[in-house]
Design a protein around this motif. Structure first.
Motif, PDB file in Angstrom:
ATOM      1  N   SER A  87      17.270  -7.466  74.389  1.00 15.51           N
ATOM      2  CA  SER A  87      18.016  -7.494  75.983  1.00 15.51           C
ATOM      3  C   SER A  87      16.871  -6.723  76.581  1.00 15.51           C
ATOM      4  O   SER A  87      17.285  -6.287  77.705  1.00 15.51           O
ATOM      5  N   GLY A  88      15.627  -6.581  76.148  1.00 17.20           N
ATOM      6  CA  GLY A  88      14.723  -5.653  77.005  1.00 17.20           C
ATOM      7  C   GLY A  88      13.909  -5.041  75.937  1.00 17.20           C
ATOM      8  O   GLY A  88      14.150  -4.935  74.735  1.00 17.20           O
ATOM      9  N   PRO A  89      13.113  -4.133  76.540  1.00 18.94           N
ATOM     10  CA  PRO A  89      12.023  -3.199  76.051  1.00 18.94           C
ATOM     11  C   PRO A  89      13.040  -2.444  74.939  1.00 18.94           C
ATOM     12  O   PRO A  89      14.225  -2.033  75.180  1.00 18.94           O
ATOM     13  N   GLY A  90      12.331  -1.854  73.942  1.00 16.99           N
ATOM     14  CA  GLY A  90      13.244  -1.090  72.773  1.00 16.99           C
ATOM     15  C   GLY A  90      13.318   0.336  73.147  1.00 16.99           C
ATOM     16  O   GLY A  90      12.875   1.304  72.454  1.00 16.99           O
ATOM     17  N   ASP A  91      13.529   0.515  74.416  1.00 19.66           N
ATOM     18  CA  ASP A  91      13.909   2.014  75.037  1.00 19.66           C
ATOM     19  C   ASP A  91      14.902   2.866  74.351  1.00 19.66           C
ATOM     20  O   ASP A  91      14.865   4.054  74.523  1.00 19.66           O
ATOM     21  N   HIS A  92      15.793   2.067  73.702  1.00 19.14           N
ATOM     22  CA  HIS A  92      16.808   2.776  73.091  1.00 19.14           C
ATOM     23  C   HIS A  92      16.503   3.698  72.101  1.00 19.14           C
ATOM     24  O   HIS A  92      16.815   4.967  71.871  1.00 19.14           O
ATOM     25  N   HIS A  93      15.630   3.354  71.387  1.00 18.55           N
ATOM     26  CA  HIS A  93      14.966   4.153  70.251  1.00 18.55           C
ATOM     27  C   HIS A  93      14.097   5.397  70.967  1.00 18.55           C
ATOM     28  O   HIS A  93      14.363   6.421  70.439  1.00 18.55           O
ATOM     29  N   PHE A  94      13.389   5.135  71.827  1.00 17.03           N
ATOM     30  CA  PHE A  94      12.671   6.293  72.551  1.00 17.03           C
ATOM     31  C   PHE A  94      13.798   7.327  73.218  1.00 17.03           C
ATOM     32  O   PHE A  94      13.691   8.309  73.016  1.00 17.03           O
ATOM     33  N   GLN A  95      14.726   6.409  73.850  1.00 17.10           N
ATOM     34  CA  GLN A  95      15.913   7.457  74.508  1.00 17.10           C
ATOM     35  C   GLN A  95      16.279   8.254  73.422  1.00 17.10           C
ATOM     36  O   GLN A  95      16.472   9.481  73.567  1.00 17.10           O
ATOM     37  N   ARG A  96      16.738   7.915  72.320  1.00 19.20           N
ATOM     38  CA  ARG A  96      17.424   8.524  71.122  1.00 19.20           C
ATOM     39  C   ARG A  96      16.530   9.734  70.795  1.00 19.20           C
ATOM     40  O   ARG A  96      16.939  10.792  70.490  1.00 19.20           O
ATOM     41  N   PHE A  97      15.223   9.422  70.446  1.00 20.94           N
ATOM     42  CA  PHE A  97      14.057  10.297  70.164  1.00 20.94           C
ATOM     43  C   PHE A  97      13.959  11.413  71.228  1.00 20.94           C
ATOM     44  O   PHE A  97      14.037  12.613  70.755  1.00 20.94           O
ATOM     45  N   VAL A  98      13.862  11.043  72.250  1.00 18.51           N
ATOM     46  CA  VAL A  98      13.829  12.231  73.403  1.00 18.51           C
ATOM     47  C   VAL A  98      14.970  13.012  73.565  1.00 18.51           C
ATOM     48  O   VAL A  98      15.132  14.404  73.347  1.00 18.51           O
ATOM     49  N   GLU A  99      16.208  12.484  73.366  1.00 21.50           N
ATOM     50  CA  GLU A  99      17.543  13.222  73.546  1.00 21.50           C
ATOM     51  C   GLU A  99      17.382  14.157  72.117  1.00 21.50           C
ATOM     52  O   GLU A  99      18.083  15.106  72.380  1.00 21.50           O
ATOM     53  N   ALA A 103      13.493  16.705  74.419  1.00 22.99           N
ATOM     54  CA  ALA A 103      13.659  17.400  75.590  1.00 22.99           C
ATOM     55  C   ALA A 103      14.520  18.632  75.191  1.00 22.99           C
ATOM     56  O   ALA A 103      14.979  18.937  74.028  1.00 22.99           O
ATOM     57  N   ASP A 104      14.398  19.693  76.111  1.00 21.05           N
ATOM     58  CA  ASP A 104      15.109  20.804  75.984  1.00 21.05           C
ATOM     59  C   ASP A 104      16.553  20.633  76.306  1.00 21.05           C
ATOM     60  O   ASP A 104      17.003  19.433  76.779  1.00 21.05           O
ATOM     61  N   ASP A 105      17.165  21.693  76.047  1.00 19.86           N
ATOM     62  CA  ASP A 105      18.804  21.434  76.395  1.00 19.86           C
ATOM     63  C   ASP A 105      19.228  20.881  77.873  1.00 19.86           C
ATOM     64  O   ASP A 105      20.026  20.100  77.651  1.00 19.86           O
TER      65      ASP A 105
END
Length: 193
Positions: A87-99, A103-105
């Motif tokens: 459904s598009g670029p695999g940014d969900h893996h990147f989002q999970r990594f950042v989360e 990322a800070d709190d």
């Protein structure tokens, strides 16, 4: 705006999103996801399980049932992951990594809050995929315990039910009985009847 019109809007947005996917067999994939989510929710209802005696529930070991739940969650994770990847670029893996890692709190809280808004069907699917994947880790660990009591089995079911019910675009428990996306009759004779 009432709940039914919100459901209609969500259904229309989901249908448009599905139409935009370039994935062969996407309707069948979504149908399987919906049926597995419904079945998973109903599996925790004791009236749907085969017990000869209701008193045996307190003594019963629910390890086998937790194994079934784990397998269903694995299948759902695979299916939702396939939809996300197509459904598009695999940014969900990147989002999970950042989360979870970078990322800070404060930033992490903002990202989680944004994903909870479920502004698009894709975000909603990501949230479902992520939530059920986490529950799968827990059910798999529980499955390897010596004995699973009813209250643990029921608690897992309540968490799964909440994940499904809070999902804006992928909640088959709120859908009407008839879904024009899936409930099409292709046989002309039966359709005419």
């Amino acid at each position: 705006m009432d709940e039914f019109s919100n459901n209609d809007e969500s259904q229309h947005a989901r249908d448009a999103w599905v139409k935009s996917l370039e994935l062969e067999g996407k309707e069948e994939l979504l149908f399987e996801i919906d049926m597995l989510l419904r079945g998973l929710d109903r599996f925790f209802n004791l009236d749907n399980l085969f017990f000869t005696n209701r008193e045996e529930i307190i003594q019963r070991d629910f390890t086998d049932e937790m194994g079934i739940v784990t397998q269903l969650l694995k299948r759902l994770s695979s299916l939702t992951g396939k939809l996300l990847e197509n459904s598009g670029p695999g940014d969900h893996h990147f989002q999970r990594f950042v989360e979870t890692q970078v990322a800070d709190d404060l930033v992490r809280d903002m990202l989680v809050e944004k994903s909870l808004n479920q502004d698009t069907p894709r975000q909603s699917l990501y949230l479902l995929h992520d939530g059920l994947s986490h529950v799968q880790v827990l059910t798999e660990a529980l499955f390897h315990k010596e004995r699973i009591a009813y209250n643990v089995f029921k608690a897992a079911g309540e968490i799964i039910r909440r994940e499904i019910l809070l999902n804006k675009y992928f909640n088959p428990l709120q859908q009407m009985a008839f879904s024009p996306t899936y409930d099409r009759i292709h046989n002309r004779i039966i359709r005419d009847i």
